[in-house]
Scaffold this motif. Structure first.
Motif, mmCIF file in Angstrom:
data_model
loop_
_atom_site.group_PDB
_atom_site.id
_atom_site.type_symbol
_atom_site.label_atom_id
_atom_site.label_comp_id
_atom_site.label_asym_id
_atom_site.label_seq_id
_atom_site.Cartn_x
_atom_site.Cartn_y
_atom_site.Cartn_z
ATOM 1 N N ASN A 193 27.095 12.023 -26.807
ATOM 2 C CA ASN A 193 28.360 12.416 -26.178
ATOM 3 C C ASN A 193 29.545 11.654 -26.758
ATOM 4 N N SER A 194 29.555 11.505 -28.091
ATOM 5 C CA SER A 194 30.607 10.736 -28.761
ATOM 6 C C SER A 194 31.558 11.620 -29.559
ATOM 7 N N GLY A 195 31.564 12.945 -29.260
ATOM 8 C CA GLY A 195 32.463 13.854 -29.963
ATOM 9 C C GLY A 195 33.898 13.609 -29.578
ATOM 10 N N PRO A 196 34.859 14.298 -30.248
ATOM 11 C CA PRO A 196 34.636 15.363 -31.218
ATOM 12 C C PRO A 196 34.727 14.918 -32.682
ATOM 13 N N GLY A 197 34.800 13.643 -32.977
ATOM 14 C CA GLY A 197 34.937 13.202 -34.363
ATOM 15 C C GLY A 197 33.707 13.499 -35.194
ATOM 16 N N LYS A 198 33.866 13.466 -36.519
ATOM 17 C CA LYS A 198 32.741 13.697 -37.411
ATOM 18 C C LYS A 198 31.825 12.481 -37.459
ATOM 19 N N GLU A 199 30.576 12.738 -37.827
ATOM 20 C CA GLU A 199 29.563 11.690 -38.017
ATOM 21 C C GLU A 199 29.393 10.843 -36.766
ATOM 22 N N THR A 200 29.328 11.499 -35.610
ATOM 23 C CA THR A 200 29.169 10.783 -34.337
ATOM 24 C C THR A 200 27.770 10.927 -33.738
ATOM 25 N N VAL A 201 26.857 11.570 -34.467
ATOM 26 C CA VAL A 201 25.465 11.667 -34.016
ATOM 27 C C VAL A 201 24.743 10.380 -34.386
ATOM 28 N N ASP A 224 29.739 25.024 -23.082
ATOM 29 C CA ASP A 224 29.981 25.360 -21.678
ATOM 30 C C ASP A 224 29.546 26.806 -21.442
ATOM 31 N N LYS A 225 29.819 27.312 -20.245
ATOM 32 C CA LYS A 225 29.351 28.650 -19.884
ATOM 33 C C LYS A 225 30.121 29.751 -20.608
ATOM 34 N N SER A 226 31.221 29.390 -21.269
ATOM 35 C CA SER A 226 31.995 30.363 -22.051
ATOM 36 C C SER A 226 31.647 30.295 -23.533
ATOM 37 N N ASN A 227 30.583 29.590 -23.871
ATOM 38 C CA ASN A 227 30.141 29.431 -25.260
ATOM 39 C C ASN A 227 31.144 28.664 -26.112
ATOM 40 N N LEU A 228 31.883 27.766 -25.484
ATOM 41 C CA LEU A 228 32.755 26.859 -26.214
ATOM 42 C C LEU A 228 32.035 25.527 -26.370
ATOM 43 N N ILE A 229 32.165 24.896 -27.527
ATOM 44 C CA ILE A 229 31.532 23.592 -27.732
ATOM 45 C C ILE A 229 32.194 22.568 -26.809
ATOM 46 N N ALA A 230 31.381 21.808 -26.091
ATOM 47 C CA ALA A 230 31.903 20.771 -25.210
ATOM 48 C C ALA A 230 32.627 19.711 -26.025
ATOM 49 N N SER A 231 33.764 19.247 -25.515
ATOM 50 C CA SER A 231 34.567 18.275 -26.268
ATOM 51 C C SER A 231 33.796 16.995 -26.549
ATOM 52 N N PHE A 232 32.869 16.636 -25.664
ATOM 53 C CA PHE A 232 32.126 15.379 -25.815
ATOM 54 C C PHE A 232 30.949 15.499 -26.782
ATOM 55 N N SER A 233 30.555 16.713 -27.144
ATOM 56 C CA SER A 233 29.351 16.919 -27.951
ATOM 57 C C SER A 233 29.500 16.276 -29.333
ATOM 58 N N SER A 234 28.568 15.410 -29.701
ATOM 59 C CA SER A 234 28.637 14.704 -30.981
ATOM 60 C C SER A 234 28.478 15.656 -32.157
ATOM 61 N N ARG A 235 29.144 15.313 -33.262
ATOM 62 C CA ARG A 235 29.136 16.116 -34.477
ATOM 63 C C ARG A 235 28.484 15.379 -35.637
ATOM 64 N N GLY A 236 28.062 16.148 -36.628
ATOM 65 C CA GLY A 236 27.527 15.585 -37.850
ATOM 66 C C GLY A 236 28.589 15.519 -38.927
ATOM 67 N N PRO A 237 28.185 15.366 -40.175
ATOM 68 C CA PRO A 237 26.796 15.301 -40.621
ATOM 69 C C PRO A 237 26.198 13.908 -40.456
ATOM 70 N N VAL A 238 24.910 13.800 -40.771
ATOM 71 C CA VAL A 238 24.222 12.510 -40.834
ATOM 72 C C VAL A 238 23.653 12.373 -42.237
ATOM 73 N N GLY A 239 24.360 11.684 -43.111
ATOM 74 C CA GLY A 239 23.924 11.593 -44.501
ATOM 75 C C GLY A 239 23.885 12.975 -45.120
ATOM 76 N N ASP A 240 22.712 13.369 -45.618
ATOM 77 C CA ASP A 240 22.547 14.692 -46.221
ATOM 78 C C ASP A 240 22.014 15.713 -45.228
ATOM 79 N N THR A 258 29.249 21.139 -36.290
ATOM 80 C CA THR A 258 29.607 21.145 -34.864
ATOM 81 C C THR A 258 28.585 21.911 -34.048
ATOM 82 N N GLN A 259 28.150 23.057 -34.551
ATOM 83 C CA GLN A 259 27.251 23.930 -33.799
ATOM 84 C C GLN A 259 25.859 24.070 -34.406
ATOM 85 N N GLY A 260 25.637 23.527 -35.618
ATOM 86 C CA GLY A 260 24.379 23.811 -36.292
ATOM 87 C C GLY A 260 24.296 25.294 -36.583
ATOM 88 N N GLY A 261 23.169 25.918 -36.237
ATOM 89 C CA GLY A 261 23.035 27.357 -36.397
ATOM 90 C C GLY A 261 23.810 28.129 -35.355
#
Length: 227
Positions: free
Chosen positions: A9-17, A33-49, A133-136
């Motif tokens: 829960n360290s989003g929204p910056g990059k490389e926070t996973v 959320d229930k509207s299919n919006l990415i939660a602001s707190f959701s951690s983002r990648g990438p992680v290395g490669d 942000t969303q993966g697949g």
């Protein structure tokens, strides 16, 4: 064992996973959320490669059982606060994936752990966000349950390509009959359209018998990209 881990829960910056969500073989889950919006707190990648998270699921105001003390910032969803409260976090999105994995394992017991991961990620719903942000995309269990082809890996980080480079994707048909696999770079989504016409597949189309696996070479022409 298929390991499913919250992205954090360290989003929204990059490389926070962070650990343990940065492990290579696991399924890392972000939150919507229930509207299919990415939660602001959701951690983002990438992680290395690695592309992380690989998938997202509902994780905002999820009603759940809770024993004992009240969670600060949570919302009541039944009169008895000691039994059910609504909590937000990628930890609330992760059980959706764990349940989906259990159902897919029951439906397709012959799939390997990585095939289950690839199946869920490749059939997820694209929400229009970038891949780190969303993966697949958001989990789509109904689509996953009906799919006959598994593409592994389902997500690829091409890294820095300064020459023509070839990667490999394995395609497995676990359906009851023959299925046709088609690869087409014109279907690339926003953010990757600069690769249009610079990526080729060999073979680009083939019929796969039930139970069979075939490798497909994915070639990126870096000289064409630079030119």
């Amino acid at each position: 064992v298929v390991v499913v881990v919250a992205a954090g829960n360290s989003g929204p910056g990059k490389e926070t996973v962070a650990s343990p969500g940065n492990a290579r073989q696991i399924i890392t889950v972000g939150a919507t959320d229930k509207s299919n919006l990415i939660a602001s707190f959701s951690s983002r990648g990438p992680v290395g490669d690695r592309i992380k998270p690989e998938i997202v699921a509902p994780g905002v105001n999820i009603c759940a059982a809770q024993w004992g003390s009240w969670f600060e910032g949570s919302k009541e969803c039944t009169p008895n606060l000691d039994k059910h409260i609504a909590i937000s976090g990628t930890s609330m999105a992760t059980p959706h994936l764990a349940g989906a994995v259990a159902l897919i394992k029951q439906l397709r017991p012959n799939l390997s752990t990585q095939q289950i991961k690839s199946l869920l990620v490749s059939t997820s719903k694209d929400l229009g966000y970038d891949v780190n942000t969303q993966g697949g995309g958001r989990l789509d269990l109904d689509k996953a349950s009906r799919a006959g082809l598994v593409f592994s890996p389902s997500l690829m980080n091409l890294g820095k390509v300064n020459a023509t480079k070839t990667f490999e994707i394995n395609v497995t048909n676990f359906g009851a009959g023959n299925l046709t696999a088609n690869f087409d770079s014109s279907k690339l989504t926003d953010g990757t359209k600069e690769y249009l016409g610079k990526i080729s597949f060999s073979p680009s189309s083939f019929v796969l018998q039930s139970g069979a696996t075939r490798a497909v070479n994915v070639t990126v022409n870096a000289e064409a990209l630079i030119g």
